[in-house]
Design a protein around this motif. Structure first.
Motif, PDB file in Angstrom:
ATOM      1  N   PRO A   1       0.842  -1.200   0.000  1.00  0.00           N
ATOM      2  CA  PRO A   1       0.000   0.000   0.000  1.00  0.00           C
ATOM      3  C   PRO A   1       0.876   1.249   0.000  1.00  0.00           C
ATOM      4  O   PRO A   1       2.103   1.171   0.051  1.00  0.00           O
ATOM      5  CB  PRO A   1      -0.774  -0.124   1.312  1.00  0.00           C
ATOM      6  N   ARG A   2       0.220   2.412  -0.013  1.00  0.00           N
ATOM      7  CA  ARG A   2       0.960   3.665  -0.105  1.00  0.00           C
ATOM      8  C   ARG A   2       1.831   3.938   1.109  1.00  0.00           C
ATOM      9  O   ARG A   2       2.822   4.662   1.016  1.00  0.00           O
ATOM     10  CB  ARG A   2      -0.037   4.824  -0.303  1.00  0.00           C
ATOM     11  N   TRP A   3       1.471   3.344   2.276  1.00  0.00           N
ATOM     12  CA  TRP A   3       2.236   3.685   3.473  1.00  0.00           C
ATOM     13  C   TRP A   3       3.686   3.221   3.426  1.00  0.00           C
ATOM     14  O   TRP A   3       4.503   3.669   4.232  1.00  0.00           O
ATOM     15  CB  TRP A   3       1.551   3.177   4.749  1.00  0.00           C
ATOM     16  N   VAL A   4       4.054   2.360   2.496  1.00  0.00           N
ATOM     17  CA  VAL A   4       5.465   1.947   2.435  1.00  0.00           C
ATOM     18  C   VAL A   4       6.375   3.103   2.020  1.00  0.00           C
ATOM     19  O   VAL A   4       7.590   3.026   2.176  1.00  0.00           O
ATOM     20  CB  VAL A   4       5.696   0.746   1.494  1.00  0.00           C
ATOM     21  N   ARG A   5       5.772   4.183   1.491  1.00  0.00           N
ATOM     22  CA  ARG A   5       6.560   5.355   1.111  1.00  0.00           C
ATOM     23  C   ARG A   5       6.599   6.412   2.220  1.00  0.00           C
ATOM     24  O   ARG A   5       7.212   7.476   2.068  1.00  0.00           O
ATOM     25  CB  ARG A   5       5.976   5.988  -0.160  1.00  0.00           C
ATOM     26  N   THR A   6       5.951   6.152   3.329  1.00  0.00           N
ATOM     27  CA  THR A   6       5.971   7.083   4.457  1.00  0.00           C
ATOM     28  C   THR A   6       7.357   7.068   5.108  1.00  0.00           C
ATOM     29  O   THR A   6       7.981   6.017   5.240  1.00  0.00           O
ATOM     30  CB  THR A   6       4.918   6.694   5.510  1.00  0.00           C
ATOM     31  N   ARG A   7       7.817   8.239   5.534  1.00  0.00           N
ATOM     32  CA  ARG A   7       9.136   8.327   6.157  1.00  0.00           C
ATOM     33  C   ARG A   7       9.060   8.042   7.652  1.00  0.00           C
ATOM     34  O   ARG A   7       8.111   8.431   8.329  1.00  0.00           O
ATOM     35  CB  ARG A   7       9.739   9.714   5.932  1.00  0.00           C
ATOM     36  N   THR A   8      10.087   7.371   8.140  1.00  0.00           N
ATOM     37  CA  THR A   8      10.189   7.062   9.562  1.00  0.00           C
ATOM     38  C   THR A   8      11.647   7.214   9.976  1.00  0.00           C
ATOM     39  O   THR A   8      12.544   7.255   9.127  1.00  0.00           O
ATOM     40  CB  THR A   8       9.688   5.631   9.851  1.00  0.00           C
ATOM     41  N   GLN A   9      11.876   7.322  11.268  1.00  0.00           N
ATOM     42  CA  GLN A   9      13.244   7.483  11.773  1.00  0.00           C
ATOM     43  C   GLN A   9      13.487   6.452  12.870  1.00  0.00           C
ATOM     44  O   GLN A   9      13.325   6.730  14.049  1.00  0.00           O
ATOM     45  CB  GLN A   9      13.462   8.910  12.290  1.00  0.00           C
TER      46      GLN A   9
ATOM     47  N   ALA B   1      -3.955  -1.062  14.332  1.00  0.00           N
ATOM     48  CA  ALA B   1      -3.567   0.193  14.983  1.00  0.00           C
ATOM     49  C   ALA B   1      -2.239   0.703  14.440  1.00  0.00           C
ATOM     50  O   ALA B   1      -2.059   1.907  14.212  1.00  0.00           O
ATOM     51  CB  ALA B   1      -3.470  -0.014  16.498  1.00  0.00           C
ATOM     52  N   LEU B   2      -1.303  -0.211  14.198  1.00  0.00           N
ATOM     53  CA  LEU B   2       0.005   0.186  13.697  1.00  0.00           C
ATOM     54  C   LEU B   2      -0.051   0.618  12.232  1.00  0.00           C
ATOM     55  O   LEU B   2       0.600   1.585  11.837  1.00  0.00           O
ATOM     56  CB  LEU B   2       1.004  -0.960  13.873  1.00  0.00           C
ATOM     57  N   VAL B   3      -0.826  -0.099  11.418  1.00  0.00           N
ATOM     58  CA  VAL B   3      -0.951   0.269  10.000  1.00  0.00           C
ATOM     59  C   VAL B   3      -1.571   1.655   9.860  1.00  0.00           C
ATOM     60  O   VAL B   3      -1.145   2.459   9.028  1.00  0.00           O
ATOM     61  CB  VAL B   3      -1.769  -0.787   9.230  1.00  0.00           C
ATOM     62  N   ASP B   4      -2.585   1.952  10.675  1.00  0.00           N
ATOM     63  CA  ASP B   4      -3.183   3.289  10.653  1.00  0.00           C
ATOM     64  C   ASP B   4      -2.111   4.354  10.903  1.00  0.00           C
ATOM     65  O   ASP B   4      -2.128   5.425  10.296  1.00  0.00           O
ATOM     66  CB  ASP B   4      -4.274   3.406  11.717  1.00  0.00           C
ATOM     67  N   SER B   5      -1.165   4.050  11.815  1.00  0.00           N
ATOM     68  CA  SER B   5      -0.110   5.011  12.155  1.00  0.00           C
ATOM     69  C   SER B   5       0.929   5.136  11.058  1.00  0.00           C
ATOM     70  O   SER B   5       1.649   6.135  10.986  1.00  0.00           O
ATOM     71  CB  SER B   5       0.579   4.582  13.456  1.00  0.00           C
ATOM     72  N   MET B   6       1.029   4.126  10.200  1.00  0.00           N
ATOM     73  CA  MET B   6       2.048   4.151   9.153  1.00  0.00           C
ATOM     74  C   MET B   6       1.740   5.155   8.042  1.00  0.00           C
ATOM     75  O   MET B   6       2.557   5.361   7.145  1.00  0.00           O
ATOM     76  CB  MET B   6       2.249   2.750   8.582  1.00  0.00           C
TER      77      MET B   6
END
Length: 279
Positions: free
Chosen positions: A165-173, A253-258
């Motif tokens: 899904p699109r969340w794989v392009r979300t940035r995280t640290q 819950a975690l996917v929503d946060s991604m």
């Protein structure tokens, strides 16, 4: 200093307790199953929803770490809010000097997920009875047993190819568990850390897909990514529950946060604790 660790048997708690003992602190390791606790510190029964048990567990303590959550419950927001309020009242009654809380990164101006909104609410409720709270806000904590990290690792381990899904392009640290523990121990007695929230993260900002590709490289696996923009968070969570050992409710819950960027916006903790986090 005598400190209580609420959530002593969890992913962070089981690493924090020995670090606190090594630093010379006396530790009450709070758990709902003290008879089976094998970690450092003195095992003591306590339930964050039961003020009477907290009164006993907090006796003689000067500070407490709050590391608990109810993500595996569909009603986690209410449960976590009630628990934080109960703990705040008990901490004030016990005369605590400090609560240290491990929360979540995320920009308050963003449309935060229910999970990240709940982390902020807990943060405020813990300080509502007057005990100074020091909050460390983290994104993915890399270490064996960390839920977000296990999702990442197990996806790569179990799937040679992944419809994403699109969340794989979300940035995280992401940040290593050893560095989180170092920060948690370090802020305990810092006067400058009282009543403050700090962002903590490793040295790199990565997209989730970059993390997964790196894991694949380490494991010497082929990993093909095929983006599908219409894969909803609900479908994503069901799919994650099928291919990992994380339960569906927690995965949801975690996917929503991604969908929320979780990166360090304020690195002021680096001035108080000047060390280089692990890459």
């Amino acid at each position: 200093m005598k400190v209580l660790v609420a959530g002593a048997s969890g992913f962070v708690g089981q690493r924090l307790c020995p670090a606190l003992v090594e630093a010379g602190h006396e530790v009450n390791a709070m758990t709902r199953h003290p008879e089976s606790y094998e970690g450092n510190g003195s095992a003591i029964y306590g339930d964050v929803h039961d003020s009477k048990t907290l009164q006993v567990a907090l006796t003689g303590c000067q500070a407490a770490y709050y590391l608990v959550h109810s993500l595996d419950s569909p009603d986690f927001e209410r449960k976590d809010a009630d628990a934080a309020w109960t703990f705040a009242e008990a901490a004030a009654a016990a005369g605590l000097q400090r609560i240290v809380y491990l929360g979540g990164l995320g920009d308050d101006s963003d449309d935060l997920s229910a999970h990240l909104r709940s982390r902020r609410e807990v943060e405020h409720l813990l300080g509502s009875a007057g005990v100074p709270v020091t909050t460390l806000r983290a994104g993915i904590i890399v270490g064996n047993g960390g839920i977000s990290w296990e999702l990442t690792r197990q996806l790569v381990e179990h799937l040679p190819a992944m419809i994403t899904p699109r969340w794989v392009r979300t940035r995280t640290q992401p940040i290593a568990i050893d560095d989180v523990v170092r920060y948690l121990v370090g802020v305990l007695e810092l006067p400058e850390a009282a009543d403050r929230a700090f962002d903590v993260g490793g040295p790199e900002v990565l997209e989730y897909v970059t993390m997964m590709r790196r894991v694949a490289q380490i494991q010497r696996r082929k990993f093909l990514v095929m983006p599908v923009p219409l894969l909803t968070p609900q479908l994503s969570s069901l799919w994650l529950a099928l291919v990992t050992d994380v339960d569906t409710q927690t995965a949801r819950a975690l996917v929503d946060s991604m969908t929320n960027e979780v990166v360090v916006r304020d690195d002021s903790i680096r001035a108080l604790m000047p060390f280089d986090p692990m890459g």
